[in-house]
Design an enzyme around this catalytic site. Structure first.
Site, PDB file in Angstrom:
ATOM      1  N   GLU A  31      17.382   3.371  -8.717  1.00 27.99           N
ATOM      2  CA  GLU A  31      18.748   3.877  -8.477  1.00 27.99           C
ATOM      3  C   GLU A  31      19.659   2.827  -7.851  1.00 27.99           C
ATOM      4  O   GLU A  31      20.867   2.834  -8.080  1.00 27.99           O
ATOM      5  CB  GLU A  31      18.705   5.112  -7.574  1.00 27.99           C
ATOM      6  CG  GLU A  31      18.120   6.363  -8.223  1.00 27.99           C
ATOM      7  CD  GLU A  31      16.615   6.487  -8.083  1.00 27.99           C
ATOM      8  OE1 GLU A  31      15.934   5.497  -7.701  1.00 27.99           O
ATOM      9  OE2 GLU A  31      16.102   7.577  -8.363  1.00 27.99           O
ATOM     10  N   ALA A  35      16.786  10.803 -13.834  1.00 30.88           N
ATOM     11  CA  ALA A  35      17.833  11.787 -14.058  1.00 30.88           C
ATOM     12  C   ALA A  35      18.737  11.241 -15.151  1.00 30.88           C
ATOM     13  O   ALA A  35      18.752  10.038 -15.414  1.00 30.88           O
ATOM     14  CB  ALA A  35      18.621  12.000 -12.772  1.00 30.88           C
ATOM     15  N   GLU A  63      10.137  10.699  -9.067  1.00 33.53           N
ATOM     16  CA  GLU A  63      10.266  11.730  -8.026  1.00 33.53           C
ATOM     17  C   GLU A  63       9.657  13.053  -8.477  1.00 33.53           C
ATOM     18  O   GLU A  63       9.027  13.761  -7.692  1.00 33.53           O
ATOM     19  CB  GLU A  63      11.754  11.899  -7.671  1.00 33.53           C
ATOM     20  CG  GLU A  63      12.314  10.647  -6.990  1.00 33.53           C
ATOM     21  CD  GLU A  63      13.829  10.638  -6.902  1.00 33.53           C
ATOM     22  OE1 GLU A  63      14.486  10.571  -7.971  1.00 33.53           O
ATOM     23  OE2 GLU A  63      14.369  10.713  -5.789  1.00 33.53           O
ATOM     24  N   GLY A 109      14.308   9.810 -11.064  1.00 34.20           N
ATOM     25  CA  GLY A 109      13.911  11.213 -11.023  1.00 34.20           C
ATOM     26  C   GLY A 109      12.567  11.475 -11.695  1.00 34.20           C
ATOM     27  O   GLY A 109      11.880  12.444 -11.351  1.00 34.20           O
TER      28      GLY A 109
HETATM   29  N1  CAA Z   1      19.582   8.692 -18.469  1.00 36.87           N
HETATM   30  C1  CAA Z   1      20.185   8.805 -19.669  1.00 36.87           C
HETATM   31  N2  CAA Z   1      19.751   8.163 -20.772  1.00 36.87           N
HETATM   32  C2  CAA Z   1      18.686   7.357 -20.647  1.00 36.87           C
HETATM   33  C3  CAA Z   1      18.016   7.200 -19.434  1.00 36.87           C
HETATM   34  C4  CAA Z   1      18.514   7.912 -18.306  1.00 36.87           C
HETATM   35  N3  CAA Z   1      17.907   7.839 -17.098  1.00 36.87           N
HETATM   36  N4  CAA Z   1      16.990   6.316 -19.606  1.00 36.87           N
HETATM   37  C5  CAA Z   1      17.015   5.970 -20.908  1.00 36.87           C
HETATM   38  N5  CAA Z   1      18.039   6.599 -21.539  1.00 36.87           N
HETATM   39  C6  CAA Z   1      18.427   6.475 -22.952  1.00 36.87           C
HETATM   40  C7  CAA Z   1      19.085   5.141 -23.212  1.00 36.87           C
HETATM   41  O1  CAA Z   1      20.437   5.183 -22.837  1.00 36.87           O
HETATM   42  C8  CAA Z   1      18.894   5.029 -24.691  1.00 36.87           C
HETATM   43  O2  CAA Z   1      19.836   5.835 -25.344  1.00 36.87           O
HETATM   44  P1  CAA Z   1      20.722   5.236 -26.563  1.00 36.87           P
HETATM   45  O3  CAA Z   1      19.695   5.006 -27.639  1.00 36.87           O
HETATM   46  O4  CAA Z   1      21.658   6.347 -26.863  1.00 36.87           O
HETATM   47  O5  CAA Z   1      21.334   3.997 -26.076  1.00 36.87           O
HETATM   48  C9  CAA Z   1      17.517   5.658 -24.916  1.00 36.87           C
HETATM   49  O6  CAA Z   1      17.267   6.461 -23.769  1.00 36.87           O
HETATM   50  C10 CAA Z   1      16.411   4.635 -25.006  1.00 36.87           C
HETATM   51  O7  CAA Z   1      16.473   3.810 -23.854  1.00 36.87           O
HETATM   52  P2  CAA Z   1      16.538   2.195 -23.945  1.00 36.87           P
HETATM   53  O8  CAA Z   1      17.168   1.743 -25.208  1.00 36.87           O
HETATM   54  O9  CAA Z   1      17.145   1.707 -22.657  1.00 36.87           O
HETATM   55  O10 CAA Z   1      14.962   1.868 -23.989  1.00 36.87           O
HETATM   56  P3  CAA Z   1      14.234   0.535 -23.480  1.00 36.87           P
HETATM   57  O11 CAA Z   1      12.840   0.650 -23.953  1.00 36.87           O
HETATM   58  O12 CAA Z   1      15.041  -0.667 -23.824  1.00 36.87           O
HETATM   59  O13 CAA Z   1      14.265   0.644 -21.864  1.00 36.87           O
HETATM   60  C11 CAA Z   1      14.012   1.754 -19.738  1.00 36.87           C
HETATM   61  C12 CAA Z   1      13.560   1.664 -21.213  1.00 36.87           C
HETATM   62  C13 CAA Z   1      13.605   0.495 -18.959  1.00 36.87           C
HETATM   63  C14 CAA Z   1      13.330   2.980 -19.141  1.00 36.87           C
HETATM   64  C15 CAA Z   1      15.548   1.920 -19.675  1.00 36.87           C
HETATM   65  O14 CAA Z   1      15.921   2.975 -20.553  1.00 36.87           O
HETATM   66  C16 CAA Z   1      16.089   2.268 -18.311  1.00 36.87           C
HETATM   67  O15 CAA Z   1      16.187   1.395 -17.453  1.00 36.87           O
HETATM   68  N6  CAA Z   1      16.480   3.536 -18.085  1.00 36.87           N
HETATM   69  C17 CAA Z   1      17.119   3.986 -16.870  1.00 36.87           C
HETATM   70  C18 CAA Z   1      16.123   4.061 -15.715  1.00 36.87           C
HETATM   71  C19 CAA Z   1      16.860   4.509 -14.463  1.00 36.87           C
HETATM   72  O16 CAA Z   1      17.753   3.855 -13.963  1.00 36.87           O
HETATM   73  N7  CAA Z   1      16.462   5.693 -13.928  1.00 36.87           N
HETATM   74  C20 CAA Z   1      17.074   6.252 -12.736  1.00 36.87           C
HETATM   75  C21 CAA Z   1      18.109   7.252 -13.149  1.00 36.87           C
HETATM   76  S1  CAA Z   1      19.072   7.859 -11.771  1.00 36.87           S
HETATM   77  C22 CAA Z   1      18.070   8.957 -11.013  1.00 36.87           C
HETATM   78  O17 CAA Z   1      17.013   9.256 -11.463  1.00 36.87           O
HETATM   79  C23 CAA Z   1      18.615   9.568  -9.753  1.00 36.87           C
HETATM   80  C24 CAA Z   1      17.619  10.351  -8.966  1.00 36.87           C
HETATM   81  O18 CAA Z   1      17.193   9.974  -7.911  1.00 36.87           O
HETATM   82  C25 CAA Z   1      17.134  11.649  -9.399  1.00 36.87           C
END
Ligand code: CAA
Length: 261
Positions: free
Chosen positions: A135, A69, A115, A112
């Site tokens: 999360e 998400a 999911e 998400g």
């Molecule tokens: N939401 C918003 N933006 C996100 C995102 C997310 N879930 N995942 C990645 N992005 C964005 C990053 O912020 C980044 O944007 P900027 O260039 O503006 O900084 C861009 O996508 C590229 O991401 P990274 O630079 O982080 O890329 P990476 O290759 O270094 O890492 C990754 C990849 C390991 C997937 C890392 O992006 C990450 O950990 N993302 C978040 C994963 C996460 O925590 N997901 C759970 C979200 S909460 C949820 O989903 C609740 C639910 O139950 C529904």
């Protein structure tokens, strides 16, 4: 035309009786914001209602199916806002589609994204895919069904491990624990997922929908109830033209010509 629309976070196409939805927010690794949710659910609902569509294929990019998400969209929200919007409820409409849904997962399927992939009926993944429920590392828990669907699909031991540590698992482990249907080479992922979707889409739609319905019911019902439900649905297929055609074609040693009714 179910695919028609001015979509800004997805791409949609229909071919070979398959409606394909491609998540397309590359700068955010396909993070699922409210607009993506609205677009995916709206187009999937339209595809679901289209007799010319026998399967829905959901894919992302090579790097990410969906990285979760949208954290930036949620970060400043409060309880009242999340509660009154019933944030993520709309995804339940996606999970309740009656047309078979195939997910083709390449790269990250986190939070998400994992999911959403678990809402699909058949989950095909590239060998480099990464699944996780991270999360906990954001100070929250899964909110799109992860605690329920992951646990039902892989059991308590792996679900607790993934949800409490937030660790990512690779495609091989995902297949071993029963999270995914098939793993293929990354470069074959898109073709394989499209082929599986077309194969399912070519079948009798009533039979495919009822097959999906009864398997999905196994997660909701006690065994004896589910077995009776399965038999009644099986019996009801004997009112379809496709049952007569399918069984005649077998006896006549030819391919069935489905009328899909
Ligand atoms: N939401 C918003 N933006 C996100 C995102 C997310 N879930 N995942 C990645 N992005 C964005 C990053 O912020 C980044 O944007 P900027 O260039 O503006 O900084 C861009 O996508 C590229 O991401 P990274 O630079 O982080 O890329 P990476 O290759 O270094 O890492 C990754 C990849 C390991 C997937 C890392 O992006 C990450 O950990 N993302 C978040 C994963 C996460 O925590 N997901 C759970 C979200 S909460 C949820 O989903 C609740 C639910 O139950 C529904």
């Amino acid at each position: 035309d179910a695919a028609a629309g001015d979509w800004s976070t997805i791409e949609v196409s229909v071919a070979d009786r398959v409606g394909t939805i491609r998540l397309n927010r590359p700068k955010a690794l396909n993070a699922l914001n409210e607009e993506t949710m609205d677009e995916v659910v709206a187009v999937a609902t339209a595809l679901d209602a289209d007799d010319e569509v026998g399967a829905i294929l959901l894919v992302g990019s090579a790097k990410a199916f969906a990285a979760g998400a949208d954290i930036k969209e949620m970060s400043s929200k409060g309880l009242a806002e999340m509660y009154s919007a019933d944030w993520f409820r709309r995804w339940e409409d996606f999970a309740r589609l009656r047309t078979p849904v195939i997910a083709g997962v390449s790269g990250y399927a986190l939070g998400g994204g994992c999911e959403l992939a678990m809402m699909a009926d058949v989950l095909i993944t590239g060998e480099g895919a990464k699944f996780g429920q991270p999360e906990i590392n954001l100070g929250v828990i899964p909110g799109m069904g992860g605690s329920q669907r992951l646990t039902r699909s892989v059991g308590k031991a792996k679900a607790m491990d993934m949800i409490l540590t937030g660790r990512h698992i690779g495609a091989a482990e995902a297949e071993r624990i029963g999270l995914v249907s098939r793993v293929v080479a990354d470069e074959e992922l898109e073709d394989t997922a499209a082929t599986v979707a077309a194969e399912i889409a070519a079948k009798s739609k009533p039979a495919a929908q009822m097959a999906k319905e009864v398997v999905a019911a196994a997660f909701e019902t006690p065994l004896q109830h589910g077995l009776v439900h399965e038999r009644r649905v099986f019996h009801s297929l004997f009112a379809t033209a496709d049952q007569k055609e399918g069984m005649s074609a077998f006896s006549e040693k030819r391919s069935p010509q489905w009328q899909r009714r």
